[in-house]
Design a protein around this motif. Structure first.
Motif, PDB file in Angstrom:
ATOM      1  N   VAL A 104      48.143  29.851  30.690  1.00  0.00           N
ATOM      2  CA  VAL A 104      48.058  30.139  32.130  1.00  0.00           C
ATOM      3  C   VAL A 104      48.641  31.518  32.413  1.00  0.00           C
ATOM      4  CG1 VAL A 104      48.765  29.420  34.454  1.00  0.00           C
ATOM      5  CG2 VAL A 104      48.234  27.685  32.723  1.00  0.00           C
ATOM      6  N   VAL A 105      47.972  32.257  33.301  1.00  0.00           N
ATOM      7  CA  VAL A 105      48.519  33.506  33.823  1.00  0.00           C
ATOM      8  C   VAL A 105      48.439  33.439  35.343  1.00  0.00           C
ATOM      9  CG1 VAL A 105      46.288  34.715  33.602  1.00  0.00           C
ATOM     10  CG2 VAL A 105      48.394  36.035  33.806  1.00  0.00           C
ATOM     11  N   ARG A 106      49.553  33.766  35.970  1.00  0.00           N
ATOM     12  CA  ARG A 106      49.640  33.719  37.435  1.00  0.00           C
ATOM     13  C   ARG A 106      49.703  35.152  37.950  1.00  0.00           C
ATOM     14  NH1 ARG A 106      50.997  29.416  40.596  1.00  0.00           N
ATOM     15  NH2 ARG A 106      51.551  28.249  38.702  1.00  0.00           N
ATOM     16  N   ILE A 107      48.792  35.489  38.869  1.00  0.00           N
ATOM     17  CA  ILE A 107      48.709  36.866  39.387  1.00  0.00           C
ATOM     18  C   ILE A 107      48.869  36.828  40.901  1.00  0.00           C
ATOM     19  CG2 ILE A 107      47.270  38.930  39.571  1.00  0.00           C
ATOM     20  CD1 ILE A 107      45.813  37.995  37.048  1.00  0.00           C
ATOM     21  N   THR A 164      37.669  37.797  52.711  1.00  0.00           N
ATOM     22  CA  THR A 164      37.988  38.670  51.567  1.00  0.00           C
ATOM     23  C   THR A 164      38.822  37.911  50.545  1.00  0.00           C
ATOM     24  OG1 THR A 164      37.926  40.625  52.994  1.00  0.00           O
ATOM     25  CG2 THR A 164      39.064  40.851  50.897  1.00  0.00           C
ATOM     26  N   GLU A 165      39.806  37.147  51.010  1.00  0.00           N
ATOM     27  CA  GLU A 165      40.644  36.374  50.092  1.00  0.00           C
ATOM     28  C   GLU A 165      39.837  35.281  49.385  1.00  0.00           C
ATOM     29  OE1 GLU A 165      43.847  35.021  52.523  1.00  0.00           O
ATOM     30  OE2 GLU A 165      44.762  37.015  52.707  1.00  0.00           O
ATOM     31  N   GLN A 166      38.917  34.647  50.110  1.00  0.00           N
ATOM     32  CA  GLN A 166      38.067  33.634  49.474  1.00  0.00           C
ATOM     33  C   GLN A 166      37.179  34.255  48.406  1.00  0.00           C
ATOM     34  OE1 GLN A 166      35.872  31.380  52.403  1.00  0.00           O
ATOM     35  NE2 GLN A 166      37.689  31.050  53.666  1.00  0.00           N
ATOM     36  N   ASN A 167      36.625  35.425  48.710  1.00  0.00           N
ATOM     37  CA  ASN A 167      35.761  36.088  47.726  1.00  0.00           C
ATOM     38  C   ASN A 167      36.552  36.573  46.516  1.00  0.00           C
ATOM     39  OD1 ASN A 167      33.768  35.590  49.556  1.00  0.00           O
ATOM     40  ND2 ASN A 167      33.130  37.711  49.803  1.00  0.00           N
ATOM     41  N   ALA A 168      37.812  36.931  46.717  1.00  0.00           N
ATOM     42  CA  ALA A 168      38.648  37.309  45.575  1.00  0.00           C
ATOM     43  C   ALA A 168      38.787  36.138  44.624  1.00  0.00           C
ATOM     44  CB  ALA A 168      40.015  37.777  46.068  1.00  0.00           C
ATOM     45  N   GLU A 169      38.961  34.951  45.185  1.00  0.00           N
ATOM     46  CA  GLU A 169      39.066  33.747  44.350  1.00  0.00           C
ATOM     47  C   GLU A 169      37.762  33.493  43.593  1.00  0.00           C
ATOM     48  OE1 GLU A 169      40.948  30.417  42.751  1.00  0.00           O
ATOM     49  OE2 GLU A 169      41.856  31.907  44.084  1.00  0.00           O
ATOM     50  N   PRO A 174      37.110  34.095  37.885  1.00  0.00           N
ATOM     51  CA  PRO A 174      36.285  33.934  36.673  1.00  0.00           C
ATOM     52  C   PRO A 174      36.288  35.170  35.778  1.00  0.00           C
ATOM     53  CG  PRO A 174      35.101  33.198  38.624  1.00  0.00           C
ATOM     54  CD  PRO A 174      36.329  33.886  39.106  1.00  0.00           C
ATOM     55  N   MET A 175      36.310  36.343  36.393  1.00  0.00           N
ATOM     56  CA  MET A 175      36.306  37.575  35.605  1.00  0.00           C
ATOM     57  C   MET A 175      37.599  37.706  34.797  1.00  0.00           C
ATOM     58  SD  MET A 175      35.678  41.457  36.979  1.00  0.00           S
ATOM     59  CE  MET A 175      37.211  41.510  37.916  1.00  0.00           C
ATOM     60  N   LEU A 176      38.740  37.422  35.435  1.00  0.00           N
ATOM     61  CA  LEU A 176      40.025  37.522  34.747  1.00  0.00           C
ATOM     62  C   LEU A 176      40.179  36.447  33.682  1.00  0.00           C
ATOM     63  CD1 LEU A 176      42.285  38.348  37.816  1.00  0.00           C
ATOM     64  CD2 LEU A 176      41.615  39.904  35.980  1.00  0.00           C
ATOM     65  N   GLU A 177      39.643  35.269  33.929  1.00  0.00           N
ATOM     66  CA  GLU A 177      39.710  34.212  32.917  1.00  0.00           C
ATOM     67  C   GLU A 177      38.898  34.584  31.683  1.00  0.00           C
ATOM     68  OE1 GLU A 177      40.560  30.207  35.598  1.00  0.00           O
ATOM     69  OE2 GLU A 177      38.504  30.661  34.980  1.00  0.00           O
ATOM     70  N   THR A 178      37.765  35.228  31.892  1.00  0.00           N
ATOM     71  CA  THR A 178      36.959  35.683  30.750  1.00  0.00           C
ATOM     72  C   THR A 178      37.694  36.766  29.976  1.00  0.00           C
ATOM     73  OG1 THR A 178      34.927  35.187  31.975  1.00  0.00           O
ATOM     74  CG2 THR A 178      34.736  36.660  30.083  1.00  0.00           C
ATOM     75  N   MET A 179      38.371  37.659  30.679  1.00  0.00           N
ATOM     76  CA  MET A 179      39.063  38.765  30.020  1.00  0.00           C
ATOM     77  C   MET A 179      40.308  38.298  29.264  1.00  0.00           C
ATOM     78  SD  MET A 179      38.742  41.600  33.066  1.00  0.00           S
ATOM     79  CE  MET A 179      39.924  42.698  32.306  1.00  0.00           C
ATOM     80  N   THR A 180      41.038  37.352  29.838  1.00  0.00           N
ATOM     81  CA  THR A 180      42.319  36.955  29.234  1.00  0.00           C
ATOM     82  C   THR A 180      42.208  35.726  28.334  1.00  0.00           C
ATOM     83  OG1 THR A 180      42.868  35.549  31.138  1.00  0.00           O
ATOM     84  CG2 THR A 180      43.573  37.855  31.224  1.00  0.00           C
ATOM     85  N   VAL A 185      45.628  31.718  37.826  1.00  0.00           N
ATOM     86  CA  VAL A 185      46.026  31.208  39.139  1.00  0.00           C
ATOM     87  C   VAL A 185      46.324  32.412  40.016  1.00  0.00           C
ATOM     88  CG1 VAL A 185      47.655  29.815  40.444  1.00  0.00           C
ATOM     89  CG2 VAL A 185      46.971  29.108  38.135  1.00  0.00           C
ATOM     90  N   LEU A 186      45.560  32.554  41.106  1.00  0.00           N
ATOM     91  CA  LEU A 186      45.752  33.680  42.014  1.00  0.00           C
ATOM     92  C   LEU A 186      46.615  33.241  43.194  1.00  0.00           C
ATOM     93  CD1 LEU A 186      42.145  35.191  42.085  1.00  0.00           C
ATOM     94  CD2 LEU A 186      44.089  35.885  40.677  1.00  0.00           C
ATOM     95  N   THR A 187      47.648  34.013  43.476  1.00  0.00           N
ATOM     96  CA  THR A 187      48.522  33.749  44.619  1.00  0.00           C
ATOM     97  C   THR A 187      48.628  35.019  45.448  1.00  0.00           C
ATOM     98  OG1 THR A 187      50.501  34.372  43.374  1.00  0.00           O
ATOM     99  CG2 THR A 187      49.845  32.047  43.307  1.00  0.00           C
ATOM    100  N   GLN A 188      49.385  34.940  46.531  1.00  0.00           N
ATOM    101  CA  GLN A 188      49.594  36.097  47.406  1.00  0.00           C
ATOM    102  C   GLN A 188      50.973  36.710  47.152  1.00  0.00           C
ATOM    103  OE1 GLN A 188      47.457  37.572  49.736  1.00  0.00           O
ATOM    104  NE2 GLN A 188      45.968  36.266  48.699  1.00  0.00           N
ATOM    105  N   GLN A 189      51.042  38.011  47.193  1.00  0.00           N
ATOM    106  CA  GLN A 189      52.328  38.681  47.080  1.00  0.00           C
ATOM    107  C   GLN A 189      53.213  38.303  48.260  1.00  0.00           C
ATOM    108  OE1 GLN A 189      51.466  42.854  46.881  1.00  0.00           O
ATOM    109  NE2 GLN A 189      50.988  42.827  44.697  1.00  0.00           N
ATOM    110  N   MET A 190      54.488  38.176  47.984  1.00  0.00           N
ATOM    111  CA  MET A 190      55.439  37.864  49.045  1.00  0.00           C
ATOM    112  C   MET A 190      55.722  39.128  49.852  1.00  0.00           C
ATOM    113  SD  MET A 190      56.019  34.672  48.646  1.00  0.00           S
ATOM    114  CE  MET A 190      57.483  34.413  49.645  1.00  0.00           C
TER     115      MET A 190
END
Length: 199
Positions: A104-107, A164-169, A174-180, A185-190
């Protein structure tokens, strides 16, 4: 020999003057000369990922009261506009990417932004101008500027940031999962904490 020379000279001169003789003097072809000097002023690194574009169509009536005893100046515009939602990936720092185990990678992504909003002049037109008093161009320009501000307001009210946030998901994960090769898991910066006494 002199005869051949004269014939050759005559043919050469005929080739030179023939275009000028047969051009229509009443309707000459316009000659266009363009001179320019392009100077590179700035190079800017881009990191904005455009994720959604909203298209708007609006009918704008812009009214201006100029003189007290004269009727109001009015312009009616049919305006097309675009707004683009994006993420500024330059704001992703090393601490925003956290690896959890081997799978798992959390971004933490930056908040969505409204990158650009503008009037599409190729799809817009002036419907009417009334009582411009020789200031039609200024009135139309003011109407378009108001319409451009309205494109921004309409985009925000239509939920472009949430989209925009929905489209990022949908696009980034999927693109990051293929690369890594990991589950992403995508979250929002605090938001940074505000100091006391500051707003």
């Amino acid at each position: 020999m002199p005869l051949l020379f004269l014939v050759g000279l005559g043919w050469f001169l005929w080739q030179k003057v023939q275009p000028a003789l047969f051009d229509n003097p009443l309707n000459p072809e316009p000659r266009i000369t363009v001179t320019h000097n392009t100077v590179l002023q700035k190079v800017e690194a881009l990191g904005r990922l455009e994720l959604v574009r909203y298209h708007f169509k609006d009918v704008v009536e812009y009214k201006k009261s100029t003189y007290r005893f004269l009727p109001d100046a009015k312009v009616a515009l049919i305006v097309a506009g675009d707004a683009v939602g994006c993420l500024d990936l330059r704001k992703v720092k090393a601490q925003d990417v956290v690896f959890e185990g081997d799978s798992v990678v959390r971004i933490a992504l930056p908040p969505a932004e409204l990158c650009t909003w503008q009037v599409d002049h190729s799809q817009s037109r002036v419907y009417s101008v009334e009582n411009g008093f020789f200031q039609d161009a200024e009135l139309v320009d003011a109407g378009y500027k108001y319409a451009e501000r309205n494109v921004r307001t309409a985009a925000l009210q239509s939920g472009i940031l949430a989209q925009t946030e929905q489209n990022a998901e949908k696009i980034l994960r999927p693109m990051l999962e293929t690369m890594t090769g990991r589950r992403v898991v995508l979250t929002q910066q605090m938001a940074p904490p505000q100091l006391p006494g500051r707003r």
